[in-house]
Design an enzyme around this catalytic site. Sequence first.
Site, short mmCIF file in Angstrom:
data_model
loop_
_atom_site.label_atom_id
_atom_site.label_comp_id
_atom_site.label_asym_id
_atom_site.label_seq_id
_atom_site.Cartn_x
_atom_site.Cartn_y
_atom_site.Cartn_z
N ASN A 9 0.86 -1.19 0.00
CA ASN A 9 0.00 0.00 0.00
C ASN A 9 0.90 1.23 0.00
O ASN A 9 1.49 1.57 1.02
CB ASN A 9 -0.88 -0.02 1.27
CG ASN A 9 -1.69 1.25 1.43
OD1 ASN A 9 -1.83 2.04 0.50
ND2 ASN A 9 -2.21 1.46 2.64
N TRP A 10 0.99 1.86 -1.16
CA TRP A 10 1.88 3.04 -1.26
C TRP A 10 1.27 4.27 -0.61
O TRP A 10 1.94 5.28 -0.44
CB TRP A 10 2.16 3.35 -2.73
CG TRP A 10 3.08 2.40 -3.41
CD1 TRP A 10 3.50 1.18 -2.96
CD2 TRP A 10 3.72 2.59 -4.68
NE1 TRP A 10 4.35 0.60 -3.88
CE2 TRP A 10 4.50 1.45 -4.94
CE3 TRP A 10 3.69 3.61 -5.63
CZ2 TRP A 10 5.25 1.31 -6.10
CZ3 TRP A 10 4.44 3.48 -6.78
CH2 TRP A 10 5.21 2.34 -7.01
N LYS A 11 -0.01 4.21 -0.29
CA LYS A 11 -0.71 5.38 0.26
C LYS A 11 -0.52 6.57 -0.68
O LYS A 11 -0.49 6.39 -1.88
CB LYS A 11 -0.23 5.69 1.68
CG LYS A 11 -0.17 4.46 2.57
CD LYS A 11 0.06 4.83 3.99
CE LYS A 11 0.33 3.56 4.80
NZ LYS A 11 0.20 3.78 6.22
N HIS A 93 -9.43 1.19 5.20
CA HIS A 93 -8.14 1.43 5.87
C HIS A 93 -8.35 2.42 7.00
O HIS A 93 -9.16 3.35 6.88
CB HIS A 93 -7.13 1.96 4.85
CG HIS A 93 -5.72 1.97 5.38
ND1 HIS A 93 -5.28 2.91 6.28
CD2 HIS A 93 -4.67 1.14 5.16
CE1 HIS A 93 -4.01 2.67 6.58
NE2 HIS A 93 -3.62 1.59 5.91
N GLU A 95 -6.72 4.85 7.93
CA GLU A 95 -6.49 6.26 7.56
C GLU A 95 -7.73 6.84 6.88
O GLU A 95 -8.01 8.03 7.01
CB GLU A 95 -5.23 6.37 6.69
CG GLU A 95 -3.99 6.15 7.54
CD GLU A 95 -2.78 5.63 6.79
OE1 GLU A 95 -2.79 5.60 5.55
OE2 GLU A 95 -1.82 5.22 7.48
N GLU A 163 -5.12 -4.73 10.95
CA GLU A 163 -4.14 -3.66 11.05
C GLU A 163 -4.39 -2.84 12.31
O GLU A 163 -5.22 -1.93 12.31
CB GLU A 163 -4.24 -2.73 9.84
CG GLU A 163 -3.96 -3.41 8.51
CD GLU A 163 -3.36 -2.41 7.53
OE1 GLU A 163 -2.27 -2.69 7.03
OE2 GLU A 163 -3.96 -1.36 7.28
N GLY A 169 2.71 2.51 10.59
CA GLY A 169 3.69 3.59 10.39
C GLY A 169 4.44 4.00 11.64
O GLY A 169 5.11 5.02 11.65
N SER A 208 3.62 -1.91 10.32
CA SER A 208 5.07 -1.92 10.55
C SER A 208 5.72 -3.26 10.24
O SER A 208 6.64 -3.68 10.95
CB SER A 208 5.38 -1.47 11.99
OG SER A 208 4.99 -0.12 12.17
N GLY A 229 2.80 -1.07 4.25
CA GLY A 229 2.80 0.33 3.84
C GLY A 229 4.20 0.80 3.48
O GLY A 229 4.71 0.55 2.39
N GLY A 230 4.86 1.46 4.43
CA GLY A 230 6.16 2.09 4.18
C GLY A 230 7.18 1.17 3.52
O GLY A 230 7.89 1.59 2.60
C1 PEP Z 1 -0.69 0.28 6.04
O1 PEP Z 1 -0.81 1.47 5.85
O2 PEP Z 1 -1.55 -0.50 5.62
C2 PEP Z 1 0.48 -0.17 6.77
C3 PEP Z 1 0.49 -1.39 7.21
O3 PEP Z 1 1.50 0.73 6.91
P1 PEP Z 1 2.97 0.45 7.53
O4 PEP Z 1 3.44 -0.88 6.98
O5 PEP Z 1 3.80 1.58 7.05
O6 PEP Z 1 2.81 0.38 9.00
#
Ligand code: PEP
Length: 249
Positions: A9-11, A93, A95, A163, A169, A208, A229-230
């Site tokens: 997930n590049w967001k 999500h 966010e 999640e 993040g 994470s 994500g990241g």
């Molecule tokens: C996400 O946004 O779905 C996520 C898991 O982010 P991160 O891996 O950066 O915590």
Amino acid sequence: MRRKLAAGNWKMNGSRASLTEVDRIVAAAVGLGIDVLLCPPATHLVWVRERIGREGIRTGGQDCHPEHHGAHTGDISAAHLADVGATHVILGHSERRLDHGETDALVAAKVRAAWAADLTAVICVGETLAERRAGDTLEVIARQVEGSVPAGAAGHNTVIAYEPVWAIGTGLTPSEAEIAEVHAALRAQLHRRFPAEAEAIRLLYGGSVKPGNAAAIFAVPQVDGALVGGASLRADDFVPILAALDAAP
Ligand code: PEP
């Protein structure tokens, strides 16, 4: 047997320059025995799809509108995502739930729209830190699944991502026992609601996930992969996660 899935997930990140990362991810993913999904910003879906070419890596959106078309300036429908080759869409999500006030009912409506466009919905659920500290994690997640996952969920159209909001993040993750507890509860809930499909619906962990913790997380029972994500933005981070999932029991 559920096939393992690693979803990136590049967001609201990445750029045209990130397409070289896609090349490296594709090169590494080809030949692995797992499914790989890349969810860039919608503006970049076509480019990412073109870079993947004929390889079996899937692309997905990060949200869609509950309706298929109409006067909704700035929104994107599931049909639009499908039209540019997406096969999946991330929905609910945290966010989006936090930034846009998305409710379980709205998420469920979006899931139905995704299914109508033949997209697989990656439905996210997770507790806040306050909810975990209050001992409400399982109750919160059960309520989110009840409200966000509509009747008709099946292995081919639904993936659920656990999640924890506080892990996204932040570099923090739940313990393996905590992940196992939630995933076991999710599987049990799926058995109660969708007995014929419960074993086919994949359960991802997200929050994470990094090269350093991926193998331990993927060894947790009922973890069928990750929503990342990241660490999905750079091949140097994402490729070792793919390798860890491929090697997972
Ligand atoms: C996400 O946004 O779905 C996520 C898991 O982010 P991160 O891996 O950066 O915590």
